[in-house]
Motif scaffolding. Sequence first.
Motif, PDB file in Angstrom:
ATOM      1  N   TYR A  83       0.856  -1.187   0.000  1.00  0.00           N
ATOM      2  CA  TYR A  83       0.000   0.000   0.000  1.00  0.00           C
ATOM      3  C   TYR A  83       0.893   1.238   0.000  1.00  0.00           C
ATOM      4  CZ  TYR A  83      -4.231  -2.718   0.568  1.00  0.00           C
ATOM      5  OH  TYR A  83      -5.281  -3.575   0.357  1.00  0.00           O
ATOM      6  N   ILE A  84       0.708   2.124  -0.980  1.00  0.00           N
ATOM      7  CA  ILE A  84       1.593   3.266  -1.212  1.00  0.00           C
ATOM      8  C   ILE A  84       0.926   4.538  -0.695  1.00  0.00           C
ATOM      9  CG2 ILE A  84       3.049   4.432  -2.914  1.00  0.00           C
ATOM     10  CD1 ILE A  84       3.382   1.380  -2.927  1.00  0.00           C
ATOM     11  N   GLY A  85       1.646   5.313   0.119  1.00  0.00           N
ATOM     12  CA  GLY A  85       1.100   6.555   0.665  1.00  0.00           C
ATOM     13  C   GLY A  85       2.119   7.674   0.669  1.00  0.00           C
ATOM     14  N   LYS A  86       1.699   8.853   1.118  1.00  0.00           N
ATOM     15  CA  LYS A  86       2.617  10.000   1.175  1.00  0.00           C
ATOM     16  C   LYS A  86       3.684   9.812   2.234  1.00  0.00           C
ATOM     17  CE  LYS A  86      -0.785  13.439  -0.344  1.00  0.00           C
ATOM     18  NZ  LYS A  86      -1.528  14.653   0.042  1.00  0.00           N
ATOM     19  N   THR A  87       3.349   9.045   3.283  1.00  0.00           N
ATOM     20  CA  THR A  87       4.282   8.815   4.383  1.00  0.00           C
ATOM     21  C   THR A  87       4.334   7.330   4.696  1.00  0.00           C
ATOM     22  OG1 THR A  87       3.687  10.961   5.318  1.00  0.00           O
ATOM     23  CG2 THR A  87       4.827   9.434   6.773  1.00  0.00           C
ATOM     24  N   GLY A  88       5.519   6.804   4.888  1.00  0.00           N
ATOM     25  CA  GLY A  88       5.655   5.408   5.275  1.00  0.00           C
ATOM     26  C   GLY A  88       5.254   5.208   6.732  1.00  0.00           C
ATOM     27  N   VAL A  89       4.562   4.107   7.009  1.00  0.00           N
ATOM     28  CA  VAL A  89       4.144   3.773   8.374  1.00  0.00           C
ATOM     29  C   VAL A  89       4.489   2.312   8.626  1.00  0.00           C
ATOM     30  CG1 VAL A  89       2.232   3.642  10.018  1.00  0.00           C
ATOM     31  CG2 VAL A  89       2.237   5.424   8.258  1.00  0.00           C
ATOM     32  N   ALA A  90       5.234   2.053   9.724  1.00  0.00           N
ATOM     33  CA  ALA A  90       5.677   0.696  10.034  1.00  0.00           C
ATOM     34  C   ALA A  90       5.150   0.247  11.390  1.00  0.00           C
ATOM     35  CB  ALA A  90       7.203   0.614  10.011  1.00  0.00           C
ATOM     36  N   LYS A  91       4.766  -1.047  11.462  1.00  0.00           N
ATOM     37  CA  LYS A  91       4.403  -1.655  12.747  1.00  0.00           C
ATOM     38  C   LYS A  91       5.673  -2.105  13.452  1.00  0.00           C
ATOM     39  CE  LYS A  91       1.061  -4.657  13.033  1.00  0.00           C
ATOM     40  NZ  LYS A  91       0.184  -5.817  12.727  1.00  0.00           N
ATOM     41  N   GLU A  92       5.485  -2.875  14.507  1.00  0.00           N
ATOM     42  CA  GLU A  92       6.627  -3.464  15.197  1.00  0.00           C
ATOM     43  C   GLU A  92       7.408  -4.355  14.231  1.00  0.00           C
ATOM     44  OE1 GLU A  92       7.312  -2.598  18.169  1.00  0.00           O
ATOM     45  OE2 GLU A  92       5.467  -1.596  18.747  1.00  0.00           O
ATOM     46  N   ALA A  93       8.683  -4.549  14.534  1.00  0.00           N
ATOM     47  CA  ALA A  93       9.561  -5.433  13.751  1.00  0.00           C
ATOM     48  C   ALA A  93       9.614  -5.031  12.279  1.00  0.00           C
ATOM     49  CB  ALA A  93       9.114  -6.884  13.880  1.00  0.00           C
ATOM     50  N   ASP A  94       9.470  -3.708  12.032  1.00  0.00           N
ATOM     51  CA  ASP A  94       9.621  -3.148  10.688  1.00  0.00           C
ATOM     52  C   ASP A  94       8.618  -3.680   9.669  1.00  0.00           C
ATOM     53  OD1 ASP A  94      11.661  -1.491  11.438  1.00  0.00           O
ATOM     54  OD2 ASP A  94      13.223  -2.958  10.997  1.00  0.00           O
ATOM     55  N   LEU A  97       3.088  -1.076   7.164  1.00  0.00           N
ATOM     56  CA  LEU A  97       1.663  -0.897   6.904  1.00  0.00           C
ATOM     57  C   LEU A  97       1.473  -0.133   5.605  1.00  0.00           C
ATOM     58  CD1 LEU A  97       0.249   0.165  10.394  1.00  0.00           C
ATOM     59  CD2 LEU A  97      -0.342  -1.905   9.136  1.00  0.00           C
ATOM     60  N   VAL A  98       2.262   0.945   5.451  1.00  0.00           N
ATOM     61  CA  VAL A  98       2.201   1.796   4.263  1.00  0.00           C
ATOM     62  C   VAL A  98       3.619   2.076   3.798  1.00  0.00           C
ATOM     63  CG1 VAL A  98       1.404   3.989   3.304  1.00  0.00           C
ATOM     64  CG2 VAL A  98       0.079   2.883   5.120  1.00  0.00           C
ATOM     65  N   VAL A  99       3.852   1.949   2.506  1.00  0.00           N
ATOM     66  CA  VAL A  99       5.164   2.222   1.921  1.00  0.00           C
ATOM     67  C   VAL A  99       5.203   3.675   1.450  1.00  0.00           C
ATOM     68  CG1 VAL A  99       6.780   1.614   0.070  1.00  0.00           C
ATOM     69  CG2 VAL A  99       5.424  -0.169   1.188  1.00  0.00           C
ATOM     70  N   ASP A 100       6.251   4.398   1.819  1.00  0.00           N
ATOM     71  CA  ASP A 100       6.431   5.778   1.361  1.00  0.00           C
ATOM     72  C   ASP A 100       6.557   5.804  -0.164  1.00  0.00           C
ATOM     73  OD1 ASP A 100       7.860   8.345   0.690  1.00  0.00           O
ATOM     74  OD2 ASP A 100       7.799   8.596   2.856  1.00  0.00           O
ATOM     75  N   TRP A 101       5.850   6.738  -0.815  1.00  0.00           N
ATOM     76  CA  TRP A 101       5.858   6.822  -2.284  1.00  0.00           C
ATOM     77  C   TRP A 101       7.253   7.017  -2.850  1.00  0.00           C
ATOM     78  CZ3 TRP A 101       7.417  11.093  -5.194  1.00  0.00           C
ATOM     79  CH2 TRP A 101       7.667  12.283  -4.477  1.00  0.00           C
ATOM     80  N   PRO A 104      12.208   2.929  -2.961  1.00  0.00           N
ATOM     81  CA  PRO A 104      12.541   2.288  -4.245  1.00  0.00           C
ATOM     82  C   PRO A 104      11.447   1.358  -4.762  1.00  0.00           C
ATOM     83  CG  PRO A 104      14.475   2.324  -2.832  1.00  0.00           C
ATOM     84  CD  PRO A 104      13.340   2.837  -1.994  1.00  0.00           C
ATOM     85  N   VAL A 105      10.875   0.518  -3.874  1.00  0.00           N
ATOM     86  CA  VAL A 105       9.870  -0.442  -4.325  1.00  0.00           C
ATOM     87  C   VAL A 105       8.619   0.272  -4.846  1.00  0.00           C
ATOM     88  CG1 VAL A 105       8.752  -0.743  -2.057  1.00  0.00           C
ATOM     89  CG2 VAL A 105       8.703  -2.607  -3.733  1.00  0.00           C
ATOM     90  N   ALA A 106       8.326   1.464  -4.297  1.00  0.00           N
ATOM     91  CA  ALA A 106       7.133   2.204  -4.722  1.00  0.00           C
ATOM     92  C   ALA A 106       7.266   2.761  -6.131  1.00  0.00           C
ATOM     93  CB  ALA A 106       6.843   3.340  -3.740  1.00  0.00           C
ATOM     94  N   SER A 107       8.486   2.837  -6.650  1.00  0.00           N
ATOM     95  CA  SER A 107       8.677   3.390  -7.998  1.00  0.00           C
ATOM     96  C   SER A 107       7.920   2.569  -9.043  1.00  0.00           C
ATOM     97  CB  SER A 107      10.165   3.439  -8.349  1.00  0.00           C
ATOM     98  OG  SER A 107      10.698   2.123  -8.459  1.00  0.00           O
ATOM     99  N   LEU A 178      -1.895  25.330  -5.427  1.00  0.00           N
ATOM    100  CA  LEU A 178      -1.448  24.177  -6.205  1.00  0.00           C
ATOM    101  C   LEU A 178      -1.451  22.957  -5.293  1.00  0.00           C
ATOM    102  CD1 LEU A 178      -0.215  23.453  -9.027  1.00  0.00           C
ATOM    103  CD2 LEU A 178       2.023  23.683  -7.949  1.00  0.00           C
ATOM    104  N   LYS A 179      -1.837  21.800  -5.830  1.00  0.00           N
ATOM    105  CA  LYS A 179      -1.901  20.569  -5.048  1.00  0.00           C
ATOM    106  C   LYS A 179      -0.837  19.579  -5.506  1.00  0.00           C
ATOM    107  CE  LYS A 179      -5.495  21.929  -2.736  1.00  0.00           C
ATOM    108  NZ  LYS A 179      -5.323  22.364  -1.335  1.00  0.00           N
ATOM    109  N   ASP A 180      -0.518  18.623  -4.620  1.00  0.00           N
ATOM    110  CA  ASP A 180       0.435  17.588  -5.011  1.00  0.00           C
ATOM    111  C   ASP A 180      -0.230  16.624  -5.998  1.00  0.00           C
ATOM    112  OD1 ASP A 180      -0.320  14.830  -3.753  1.00  0.00           O
ATOM    113  OD2 ASP A 180      -0.683  16.260  -2.135  1.00  0.00           O
ATOM    114  N   ILE A 181       0.601  15.881  -6.734  1.00  0.00           N
ATOM    115  CA  ILE A 181       0.095  14.908  -7.718  1.00  0.00           C
ATOM    116  C   ILE A 181       0.608  13.514  -7.381  1.00  0.00           C
ATOM    117  CG2 ILE A 181      -0.130  16.578  -9.598  1.00  0.00           C
ATOM    118  CD1 ILE A 181       2.576  15.394 -10.678  1.00  0.00           C
ATOM    119  N   VAL A 182       0.901  13.286  -6.106  1.00  0.00           N
ATOM    120  CA  VAL A 182       1.596  12.063  -5.728  1.00  0.00           C
ATOM    121  C   VAL A 182       0.817  10.805  -6.118  1.00  0.00           C
ATOM    122  CG1 VAL A 182       0.677  12.010  -3.364  1.00  0.00           C
ATOM    123  CG2 VAL A 182       2.905  11.004  -3.842  1.00  0.00           C
TER     124      VAL A 182
END
Length: 714
Positions: A83-94, A97-101, A104-107, A178-182
Amino acid sequence: MDQPAQNLFEEEREYLGETLKEMKKLLAKFESIPEYVGSDFTEQLLEEVRDRNRKSLRVAMKEPYFGRLDFQEEGEGKIVPLYIGKTGVAKEADEQLVVDWRAPVASMFYSFIGGDENAFYDSPEGIIEGTVFLKRNIVVRNETLQRVVDAYVKGSQTDSVTDEFLLYKLEENKDNRLKDIVSTIQSEQNDIIRAPRATPLIIQGVAGSGKTTVALHRLAFLIYQYREQLRADKMIIFAPNRMFLDYISDVLPELGVGDIQQMTFQDWALAILDEKVNVKEMRESLDQWFGTEISESLVQKGEATRWKGSLQFMHFLEKAIKSYEKNAVPTQDFEAFEGAKIDKSTISQWFKVEYQHYPLAKRRERIVNRIKSWIDGELKYIASQSVKKDLKKKATQRLNAYLKNWPKHTAVSFYKELFIKTKQLPEDLLQLIPESVFQVTTTNLKKKLIEQEDLAPLMYIHNYLFGIDSSIKYHHIVIDEAQDYSPFQIALLKEMNPGNSFTILGDLSQSIYTYQGIDEWEDFASIFNQSELKYYELKQSYRSTMEIIHFANEVISQANLTVGLAEPVFRSGEKVKMMEVTNENRIKSIIEAVKQLQMKQMNTIAIVGRTEEECTALHSALLDKGMTVSLIDAKQQKYEGGVSVVPVYLSKGLEFDAVLLIDVNEDKYVNTKRDAKLLYVGCTRSLHELWVFHSQAPSPLIKSIKDSLFVRVE
């Protein structure tokens, strides 16, 4: 919603609920830890990390992610949903939950466009290949799932759905920012955003290609990717005016990036020069430049402006400063008092050898301090206090007299001497300056005025005299609307960027300032190492409807430029509306058009005139009829949205739901390259609707446009 789509929606709504639950647990955990305010360095660093996590979680919960990519790495049996978002979010043990846009993998979310070929991304461990099974666009607003669109499902025919989601985003109305286009970055935009940091980029982008937004996303990417080497406060964005800075001010904070400097070139230069100078007001000149006739004096000024922005002028200044350096030290001995003398050859030795690595002004400062220390040393041998006092006074007077032949220059004082006291320059140098440059510049300097085109030369002289302070050595520089910059400005900024990390963007079709700027990108490309430089051309326009782009292309085609025409995305709207008006019904027709647009929920409407003087009169007439409307002028600090009257040359860089082009008559827009560019700028400000008002004698630039590209309105 059919059953499969309903099932998709329910599946994603369930996952969103689980994700939000985990994110709230994480936030509660971080908020339960008291803020550390002590002096232990390790604890301070840990508190910084916790604070970043608190802030990112609060922001991310409103819109946790915008995309999903199901990927199976080669050699692995498991398909992993990312799941790709504006900010990466990690649970315990890395566990992500969300991968930062920007990861590298989000590319792959941006670069993968379907097909049977393997997908890949460049990780720190090398190229990782694998198979994409699903690419999904997701819209979440304030923790609520609103839309789910599959852009790719392996084994299915869903290629057209990619356009559907993009169109959904493009059809949204504008506000005053102006808005982001992420969530909608396209493959060619992604290549620019993720280009290596030490690569100077030149981006030619048609109107509406998203080049400004791409540059801002590139900054966010660079800070993420090179966080150990780059600092946000060592990056700077140069924008055309303060209103434009306000217009783009929300994008970087939305991407979680702060502290990047954002300035106009003028404000930046004046802050560094730190001298009281009067910059000639451009407001009146702009209206003269963009009026229908240009006087001979303005033509002469334009020639001077162009020359002062050239690399030839920079080389002239370099030769002039070196000529000054060669003869800077007085050619006589310095005698403080009888029996205390420093030979001229000694002072010359200090200047040319001992302190040769210091900038000119600092060399002088060190030598003056050394002479003063030498005087104090010589006075130690004088026993009588009264005699010592007299000799000290005499030595000070003689030093002041000596230094009259070695003046303490600032950038401005040196510049004045170049043009007003030209005897200090060799004849062969004087012959390099065109007469128009001398006339315009000396006239201004005698009035204690400088113009915007003098700022780059003054900064160049300042750097030569005082050196380049570490505070203005940048990790990355973005230059927006770069077609309006001079080669001198770019070469100057290159000196302040040791890493050669630039994003230079603009559109030659919008180079409306004929008295400054460039005609070809090669004028900038020659400043950089050709093996490092990368040139990109963005031809796709995402701003306007097909109908508006085709109409605008007909206008700009008459300028016969070397750059390509805009290619619209497949977003159809209403035809361009052409309306013939008389002096009597002109204001009434404008008001009626605005009312129609407001009934269609158009939030931002621009009424675009030729000059500020004409727009001021139009604004007053509309106010008299009871319309709520604002006037955008050259001093504007903010764009407030709503209905605005704006000169066409100040609309560049902005965009509106609808645009009304006023007085597109044969006496206002003639068939010249400049007027074709101006009218093109006006046309391409509109996202959804374009109205063109003219008198009985329309501009030749719209006379030849095919009937199929517009509709006449009574």
